[in-house]
Every structure is written in structure tokens, then in C-alpha cells.
Design a protein around this motif. Structure first.
Motif, PDB file in Angstrom:
ATOM      1  N   GLU A  43       0.826  -1.192   0.000  1.00 50.48           N
ATOM      2  CA  GLU A  43       0.000   0.000   0.000  1.00 50.48           C
ATOM      3  C   GLU A  43       0.871   1.257   0.000  1.00 50.48           C
ATOM      4  O   GLU A  43       2.026   1.241   0.414  1.00 50.48           O
ATOM      5  N   ARG A  44       0.251   2.332  -0.466  1.00 57.01           N
ATOM      6  CA  ARG A  44       0.952   3.614  -0.447  1.00 57.01           C
ATOM      7  C   ARG A  44       1.173   4.048   0.993  1.00 57.01           C
ATOM      8  O   ARG A  44       0.282   3.912   1.834  1.00 57.01           O
ATOM      9  N   GLU A  45       2.363   4.589   1.267  1.00 50.68           N
ATOM     10  CA  GLU A  45       2.666   5.065   2.614  1.00 50.68           C
ATOM     11  C   GLU A  45       3.233   6.470   2.573  1.00 50.68           C
ATOM     12  O   GLU A  45       3.937   6.847   1.630  1.00 50.68           O
ATOM     13  N   GLY A  46       2.895   7.223   3.595  1.00 50.87           N
ATOM     14  CA  GLY A  46       3.437   8.560   3.717  1.00 50.87           C
ATOM     15  C   GLY A  46       4.880   8.512   4.188  1.00 50.87           C
ATOM     16  O   GLY A  46       5.194   7.777   5.122  1.00 50.87           O
ATOM     17  N   VAL A  47       5.740   9.279   3.548  1.00 43.16           N
ATOM     18  CA  VAL A  47       7.160   9.255   3.829  1.00 43.16           C
ATOM     19  C   VAL A  47       7.613  10.529   4.547  1.00 43.16           C
ATOM     20  O   VAL A  47       8.351  10.469   5.525  1.00 43.16           O
ATOM     21  N   ALA A  48       7.176  11.677   4.030  1.00 41.10           N
ATOM     22  CA  ALA A  48       7.666  12.940   4.578  1.00 41.10           C
ATOM     23  C   ALA A  48       6.641  14.037   4.358  1.00 41.10           C
ATOM     24  O   ALA A  48       5.851  13.990   3.409  1.00 41.10           O
ATOM     25  N   TYR A  49       6.701  15.015   5.242  1.00 48.56           N
ATOM     26  CA  TYR A  49       5.811  16.174   5.181  1.00 48.56           C
ATOM     27  C   TYR A  49       6.651  17.430   5.394  1.00 48.56           C
ATOM     28  O   TYR A  49       7.599  17.435   6.182  1.00 48.56           O
ATOM     29  N   VAL A  50       6.274  18.492   4.678  1.00 49.08           N
ATOM     30  CA  VAL A  50       6.886  19.786   4.956  1.00 49.08           C
ATOM     31  C   VAL A  50       5.786  20.840   4.932  1.00 49.08           C
ATOM     32  O   VAL A  50       4.930  20.846   4.043  1.00 49.08           O
ATOM     33  N   SER A  51       5.798  21.700   5.930  1.00 48.13           N
ATOM     34  CA  SER A  51       4.744  22.701   6.093  1.00 48.13           C
ATOM     35  C   SER A  51       4.870  23.820   5.065  1.00 48.13           C
ATOM     36  O   SER A  51       5.910  23.944   4.405  1.00 48.13           O
ATOM     37  N   PRO A  52       3.851  24.636   4.920  1.00 47.93           N
ATOM     38  CA  PRO A  52       3.907  25.722   3.939  1.00 47.93           C
ATOM     39  C   PRO A  52       5.097  26.664   4.124  1.00 47.93           C
ATOM     40  O   PRO A  52       5.645  27.160   3.124  1.00 47.93           O
ATOM     41  N   THR A  53       5.494  26.912   5.353  1.00 48.34           N
ATOM     42  CA  THR A  53       6.642  27.794   5.561  1.00 48.34           C
ATOM     43  C   THR A  53       7.959  27.053   5.435  1.00 48.34           C
ATOM     44  O   THR A  53       9.013  27.674   5.323  1.00 48.34           O
ATOM     45  N   GLY A  54       7.908  25.736   5.483  1.00 51.73           N
ATOM     46  CA  GLY A  54       9.139  24.945   5.457  1.00 51.73           C
ATOM     47  C   GLY A  54       9.748  24.727   6.828  1.00 51.73           C
ATOM     48  O   GLY A  54      10.732  24.002   6.948  1.00 51.73           O
ATOM     49  N   ARG A  55       9.161  25.320   7.855  1.00 46.84           N
ATOM     50  CA  ARG A  55       9.764  25.221   9.192  1.00 46.84           C
ATOM     51  C   ARG A  55       9.520  23.869   9.843  1.00 46.84           C
ATOM     52  O   ARG A  55      10.295  23.416  10.681  1.00 46.84           O
ATOM     53  N   ASN A  56       8.408  23.251   9.518  1.00 44.28           N
ATOM     54  CA  ASN A  56       8.030  21.998  10.180  1.00 44.28           C
ATOM     55  C   ASN A  56       8.073  20.835   9.206  1.00 44.28           C
ATOM     56  O   ASN A  56       7.584  20.944   8.074  1.00 44.28           O
ATOM     57  N   THR A  57       8.668  19.745   9.646  1.00 43.14           N
ATOM     58  CA  THR A  57       8.742  18.538   8.842  1.00 43.14           C
ATOM     59  C   THR A  57       8.397  17.328   9.696  1.00 43.14           C
ATOM     60  O   THR A  57       8.438  17.377  10.934  1.00 43.14           O
ATOM     61  N   LYS A  58       8.069  16.246   9.016  1.00 47.21           N
ATOM     62  CA  LYS A  58       7.767  14.986   9.700  1.00 47.21           C
ATOM     63  C   LYS A  58       8.173  13.857   8.769  1.00 47.21           C
ATOM     64  O   LYS A  58       8.024  13.985   7.550  1.00 47.21           O
ATOM     65  N   TYR A  59       8.664  12.770   9.363  1.00 48.27           N
ATOM     66  CA  TYR A  59       9.133  11.635   8.572  1.00 48.27           C
ATOM     67  C   TYR A  59       8.679  10.330   9.209  1.00 48.27           C
ATOM     68  O   TYR A  59       8.526  10.238  10.433  1.00 48.27           O
ATOM     69  N   ILE A  60       8.522   9.303   8.377  1.00 50.69           N
ATOM     70  CA  ILE A  60       8.341   7.987   8.956  1.00 50.69           C
ATOM     71  C   ILE A  60       9.691   7.522   9.495  1.00 50.69           C
ATOM     72  O   ILE A  60      10.748   7.961   9.043  1.00 50.69           O
ATOM     73  N   ASP A  61       9.629   6.612  10.458  1.00 52.70           N
ATOM     74  CA  ASP A  61      10.843   6.206  11.166  1.00 52.70           C
ATOM     75  C   ASP A  61      11.902   5.632  10.227  1.00 52.70           C
ATOM     76  O   ASP A  61      13.100   5.850  10.429  1.00 52.70           O
ATOM     77  N   SER A  62      11.466   4.912   9.215  1.00 52.57           N
ATOM     78  CA  SER A  62      12.430   4.204   8.368  1.00 52.57           C
ATOM     79  C   SER A  62      13.294   5.134   7.525  1.00 52.57           C
ATOM     80  O   SER A  62      14.315   4.695   6.976  1.00 52.57           O
ATOM     81  N   VAL A  63      12.924   6.400   7.405  1.00 53.83           N
ATOM     82  CA  VAL A  63      13.721   7.319   6.580  1.00 53.83           C
ATOM     83  C   VAL A  63      14.353   8.442   7.402  1.00 53.83           C
ATOM     84  O   VAL A  63      15.108   9.251   6.853  1.00 53.83           O
ATOM     85  N   LYS A  64      14.068   8.490   8.690  1.00 59.36           N
ATOM     86  CA  LYS A  64      14.642   9.544   9.529  1.00 59.36           C
ATOM     87  C   LYS A  64      16.155   9.492   9.501  1.00 59.36           C
ATOM     88  O   LYS A  64      16.768   8.433   9.602  1.00 59.36           O
ATOM     89  N   GLY A  65      16.763  10.647   9.335  1.00 59.73           N
ATOM     90  CA  GLY A  65      18.209  10.730   9.259  1.00 59.73           C
ATOM     91  C   GLY A  65      18.762  10.484   7.866  1.00 59.73           C
ATOM     92  O   GLY A  65      19.955  10.687   7.627  1.00 59.73           O
ATOM     93  N   ARG A  66      17.907  10.046   6.943  1.00 60.65           N
ATOM     94  CA  ARG A  66      18.363   9.782   5.565  1.00 60.65           C
ATOM     95  C   ARG A  66      17.654  10.677   4.550  1.00 60.65           C
ATOM     96  O   ARG A  66      18.251  11.055   3.543  1.00 60.65           O
ATOM     97  N   PHE A  67      16.411  10.994   4.791  1.00 62.89           N
ATOM     98  CA  PHE A  67      15.624  11.816   3.867  1.00 62.89           C
ATOM     99  C   PHE A  67      15.410  13.204   4.470  1.00 62.89           C
ATOM    100  O   PHE A  67      15.226  13.352   5.679  1.00 62.89           O
ATOM    101  N   THR A  68      15.397  14.200   3.603  1.00 67.48           N
ATOM    102  CA  THR A  68      15.125  15.565   4.037  1.00 67.48           C
ATOM    103  C   THR A  68      14.106  16.204   3.096  1.00 67.48           C
ATOM    104  O   THR A  68      14.370  16.301   1.887  1.00 67.48           O
TER     105      THR A  68
END
Length: 124
Positions: A43-68
């Protein structure tokens, strides 16, 4: 308008790719960006999020520290920098735009406009 991803390709494990997301003709300043992926048979999974200002981000655990996830509002473009790629990162990557001001969400139901996807393949 269309949402267009680019930057996918084939890379060896440990390599890097940078995905871009744009919507020509649309001012993206007030949209959040979500990055999703779908591996074969999964299934499709969410990987990363970035807010409209760019200040806030969120990642799934498997990509933390590797994806920006980032964005350049002057260039009207969102980015997903992917480093130290692994074979499990293989899949079709989608960019999605969120219009409702929902923060820090990786739920696909919270996004309104989707691109067609770009293939990322990680193999030696």
C-alpha cells in the motif's frame, strides 16, 4: 493545473537522489507538501511532510536521518533529498499538495492534489 514530480531513477544502495515537485501556474506558498511512496505489492505510505513555511517537517521512522523534505517558495518547488538509499526504498514516489492547513500529517486522505509519480529503484 498538474502536479509534476521529477528526479527519480536507478541508484545503487548508499546512493542519493533528489526529487522535485512543482505545479506550474499555481502558487504553492500556502500548500503543504507530502511525499508518499508505493512499493510493488504494498500500500501507499506517507514518507515525509513539509509545512507551507518549510519550518516543520515529519518523517516515517524508516527514513529519519536519511531523507530531508524541504521547499523553496520563491521557486515554487518542493524537494525530497534522499541519501543512503536502501533497496527497501524502491517504489513509485508521489508528491501531494495539502490545501487544508493540516499540520504534520502523513495521511493520504489529508491531501488534495497528486502527481503521477516518479520511479525510484535502488539496486546493485
Amino acid at each position: 493545473f498538474r502536479v509534476v514530480e521529477s528526479g527519480g531513477g536507478l541508484v545503487q544502495p548508499g546512493g542519493s537522489l533528489r526529487l522535485s515537485c512543482a505545479a506550474p501556474g499555481l502558487d504553492l506558498e500556502h500548500y503543504s507538501f507530502g511525499w508518499f511512496r508505493q512499493a510493488p505489492g504494498k500500500e501507499r505510505e506517507g514518507v515525509a511532510y513539509v509545512s507551507p513555511t518549510g519550518r516543520n517537517t515529519k518523517y516515517i521512522d524508516s527514513v529519519k536521518g536519511r531523507f530531508t523534505a524541504s521547499r523553496d517558495n520563491e521557486q515554487n518547488t518542493g524537494y525530497l533529498q534522499m541519501d543512503n538509499l536502501k533497496p527497501d526504498d524502491t517504489g513509485v514516489y508521489f508528491c501531494a499538495l495539502g490545501m487544508r492547513g493540516l499540520e504534520l500529517t502523513l495521511d493520504s486522505r489529508d491531501y488534495d492534489k497528486w502527481g503521477q509519480g516518479t520511479q525510484v529503484s535502488v539496486a546493485s
